[in-house]
Design an enzyme around this catalytic site. Structure first.
Site, PDB file in Angstrom:
ATOM      1  N   GLU A  68       0.820  -1.209   0.000  1.00 28.04           N
ATOM      2  CA  GLU A  68       0.000   0.000   0.000  1.00 28.04           C
ATOM      3  C   GLU A  68       0.856   1.261   0.000  1.00 28.04           C
ATOM      4  O   GLU A  68       0.561   2.223  -0.714  1.00 28.04           O
ATOM      5  CB  GLU A  68      -0.933  -0.010   1.212  1.00 28.04           C
ATOM      6  CG  GLU A  68      -1.900  -1.179   1.248  1.00 28.04           C
ATOM      7  CD  GLU A  68      -1.320  -2.433   1.890  1.00 28.04           C
ATOM      8  OE1 GLU A  68      -2.029  -3.446   1.960  1.00 28.04           O
ATOM      9  OE2 GLU A  68      -0.137  -2.403   2.319  1.00 28.04           O
ATOM     10  N   ASN A  71       3.879   1.459  -1.180  1.00 24.09           N
ATOM     11  CA  ASN A  71       4.489   1.544  -2.511  1.00 24.09           C
ATOM     12  C   ASN A  71       3.578   2.293  -3.477  1.00 24.09           C
ATOM     13  O   ASN A  71       4.028   3.135  -4.264  1.00 24.09           O
ATOM     14  CB  ASN A  71       4.746   0.142  -3.071  1.00 24.09           C
ATOM     15  CG  ASN A  71       5.814  -0.621  -2.313  1.00 24.09           C
ATOM     16  OD1 ASN A  71       6.570  -0.057  -1.522  1.00 24.09           O
ATOM     17  ND2 ASN A  71       5.865  -1.923  -2.540  1.00 24.09           N
ATOM     18  N   TYR A 115       9.248 -13.554   5.930  1.00 26.58           N
ATOM     19  CA  TYR A 115       8.603 -12.499   6.693  1.00 26.58           C
ATOM     20  C   TYR A 115       8.759 -12.757   8.185  1.00 26.58           C
ATOM     21  O   TYR A 115       8.691 -13.894   8.655  1.00 26.58           O
ATOM     22  CB  TYR A 115       7.104 -12.452   6.385  1.00 26.58           C
ATOM     23  CG  TYR A 115       6.748 -12.129   4.956  1.00 26.58           C
ATOM     24  CD1 TYR A 115       7.151 -10.944   4.355  1.00 26.58           C
ATOM     25  CD2 TYR A 115       5.978 -13.014   4.205  1.00 26.58           C
ATOM     26  CE1 TYR A 115       6.806 -10.648   3.047  1.00 26.58           C
ATOM     27  CE2 TYR A 115       5.622 -12.734   2.900  1.00 26.58           C
ATOM     28  CZ  TYR A 115       6.037 -11.555   2.320  1.00 26.58           C
ATOM     29  OH  TYR A 115       5.689 -11.270   1.032  1.00 26.58           O
ATOM     30  N   TYR A 116       8.939 -11.673   8.944  1.00 23.67           N
ATOM     31  CA  TYR A 116       8.918 -11.710  10.397  1.00 23.67           C
ATOM     32  C   TYR A 116       7.959 -10.608  10.832  1.00 23.67           C
ATOM     33  O   TYR A 116       8.362  -9.464  11.060  1.00 23.67           O
ATOM     34  CB  TYR A 116      10.330 -11.483  10.960  1.00 23.67           C
ATOM     35  CG  TYR A 116      11.326 -12.496  10.450  1.00 23.67           C
ATOM     36  CD1 TYR A 116      11.532 -13.693  11.121  1.00 23.67           C
ATOM     37  CD2 TYR A 116      12.027 -12.257   9.265  1.00 23.67           C
ATOM     38  CE1 TYR A 116      12.438 -14.635  10.637  1.00 23.67           C
ATOM     39  CE2 TYR A 116      12.919 -13.194   8.767  1.00 23.67           C
ATOM     40  CZ  TYR A 116      13.128 -14.380   9.461  1.00 23.67           C
ATOM     41  OH  TYR A 116      14.014 -15.316   8.981  1.00 23.67           O
ATOM     42  N   GLY A 140       2.057  -9.389 -16.899  1.00 26.96           N
ATOM     43  CA  GLY A 140       3.519  -9.354 -16.915  1.00 26.96           C
ATOM     44  C   GLY A 140       4.063  -8.862 -18.238  1.00 26.96           C
ATOM     45  O   GLY A 140       3.696  -7.793 -18.730  1.00 26.96           O
ATOM     46  N   ALA A 141       4.926  -9.663 -18.842  1.00 26.33           N
ATOM     47  CA  ALA A 141       5.569  -9.272 -20.096  1.00 26.33           C
ATOM     48  C   ALA A 141       4.583  -9.158 -21.247  1.00 26.33           C
ATOM     49  O   ALA A 141       4.922  -8.597 -22.304  1.00 26.33           O
ATOM     50  CB  ALA A 141       6.659 -10.277 -20.445  1.00 26.33           C
ATOM     51  N   GLY A 158       7.822  -5.420  -6.741  1.00 28.40           N
ATOM     52  CA  GLY A 158       7.120  -4.142  -6.725  1.00 28.40           C
ATOM     53  C   GLY A 158       6.458  -3.762  -8.028  1.00 28.40           C
ATOM     54  O   GLY A 158       5.834  -2.701  -8.114  1.00 28.40           O
ATOM     55  N   ALA A 159       6.528  -4.622  -9.049  1.00 31.06           N
ATOM     56  CA  ALA A 159       5.978  -4.267 -10.357  1.00 31.06           C
ATOM     57  C   ALA A 159       4.459  -4.101 -10.306  1.00 31.06           C
ATOM     58  O   ALA A 159       3.901  -3.180 -10.912  1.00 31.06           O
ATOM     59  CB  ALA A 159       6.357  -5.316 -11.395  1.00 31.06           C
ATOM     60  N   ASP A 216       2.566  -3.283  -7.718  1.00 32.40           N
ATOM     61  CA  ASP A 216       2.236  -2.059  -6.994  1.00 32.40           C
ATOM     62  C   ASP A 216       2.472  -0.838  -7.875  1.00 32.40           C
ATOM     63  O   ASP A 216       1.685   0.115  -7.854  1.00 32.40           O
ATOM     64  CB  ASP A 216       3.080  -1.945  -5.723  1.00 32.40           C
ATOM     65  CG  ASP A 216       2.882  -3.110  -4.774  1.00 32.40           C
ATOM     66  OD1 ASP A 216       1.780  -3.689  -4.777  1.00 32.40           O
ATOM     67  OD2 ASP A 216       3.828  -3.437  -4.042  1.00 32.40           O
TER      68      ASP A 216
END
Length: 319
Positions: free
Chosen positions: A42, A44, A108-109, A232-233, A259-260, A262
């Protein structure tokens, strides 16, 4: 800093994590170089909108520690208005390992952290009700009952106030399974006006559909006026108010795909705030996606509006 009271603004709700990303390829080892960064789906989007001249507000909960201070300082430096409760719980952490030149691994933590303690009480009603768009993702509801309640509360306010809701499915298999995601996100999707999804994410919502055209159609039949299937591509396919749109990808050299999605959403929503037609929204979305995959980091390489034509330049060096 952009003042949301003075213009149309986007508001979003979520978590920002501290990122430790390996600089070198291979397994983590003693002495490995790690780059400190920040990331959150969010936030980003909020940064991407702000860099294009739009007004964006991020709502969240951050730790009362050095990393929490860093999160607020960086978002504000990017022109994002922050509305964040402070918490004694630690900041969430994302560890990214470049296992090979083409594959990375993420851990992730984020249990018992400040972001995971977000709740419905953290959502300011007036701020959401006054927005031009509320943007949410499928990541925050996956963090627990409190964050899921915060997102639902934001959607409740937006729907009651007539504020359009944008939902990016953003499925993360490390946070929950497909059944849990569909059970939680489907009610949010039905109340959204615009949905972003990759093909697999779209099939989580409409499991008996296939192909971008059918996926978008079936999503819109559930309630949204628009669905954008990110390919994507191959670009993107969008069904917006009953009209089909196809957007080719902008050709670039792939450097880092993080991040693409976002970035794509940020480009689309920035142009939506600016009142632009769907064709320009999708074109700018594709441009931001191209910038994201050809630079390092989740948001750091996103362009300012004056740089949008950089990828169309005939030469690698603009003199």
């Amino acid at each position: 800093m952009n003042d949301p009271s003075q213009q149309r603004y986007l508001v979003t709700v979520g978590e920002v994590l501290a990122v430790l990303a390996a600089s070198d390829t291979g397994p983590l080892a003693v002495g490995s170089d790690l780059r400190l960064g920040l990331a959150g789906a969010e936030s980003n989007v909020a940064v991407g909108v702000s860099r294009l001249g739009g007004s964006a507000t991020w709502i969240g909960r951050v730790s009362d520690d050095a990393l929490g201070n860093l999160i607020l300082r960086e978002l504000r430096a990017e022109g994002v208005t922050t509305v964040a409760a402070r918490d004694r719980a630690p900041t969430s952490l994302l560890l990214r390992e470049r296992r090979t030149a083409t594959h990375s691994r993420t851990r992730y933590y984020r249990t018992h952290t400040a972001g995971a303690r977000l709740s419905a009480d953290d959502i300011p009603e007036d701020l959401v009700a006054g927005a031009a768009v509320l943007h949410i993702t499928g990541i925050t509801p996956a963090l627990g009952e409190g964050p899921a309640g915060a997102v639902t509360r934001a959607v409740d306010i937006a729907v009651d106030a007539g504020v359009p809701v944008s939902l990016d499915i953003n499925f993360r298999s490390l946070l929950w399974n497909e059944r849990e995601a569909r059970c939680t996100l489907l009610p949010l999707l039905r109340r959204s006006d615009l949905v972003f999804a990759g093909p697999h994410e779209a099939r989580l919502m409409v499991p008996d559909a296939d192909g971008p055209e059918e996926l978008a159609k079936r999503i819109c039949e559930l309630g949204p006026a628009g669905a954008v299937i990110k390919l994507g591509a191959e670009g993107a396919y969008a069904l917006l108010d009953g009209r089909e749109h196809r957007q080719p990808a902008v050709p670039v050299t792939l450097h880092d795909s993080v991040g693409a999605g976002d970035a794509f959403a940020a480009g689309y929503l920035a142009e939506l705030l600016a009142g632009e037609r769907p064709e320009k929204r999708l074109r700018t979305a594709a441009l931001l996606g191209a910038f994201a995959v050809s630079t390092t980091g989740d948001w750091e390489g996103l362009p300012r509006r004056g740089e949008l034509d950089l990828l169309d330049h005939y030469d690698d060096i603009v003199r």
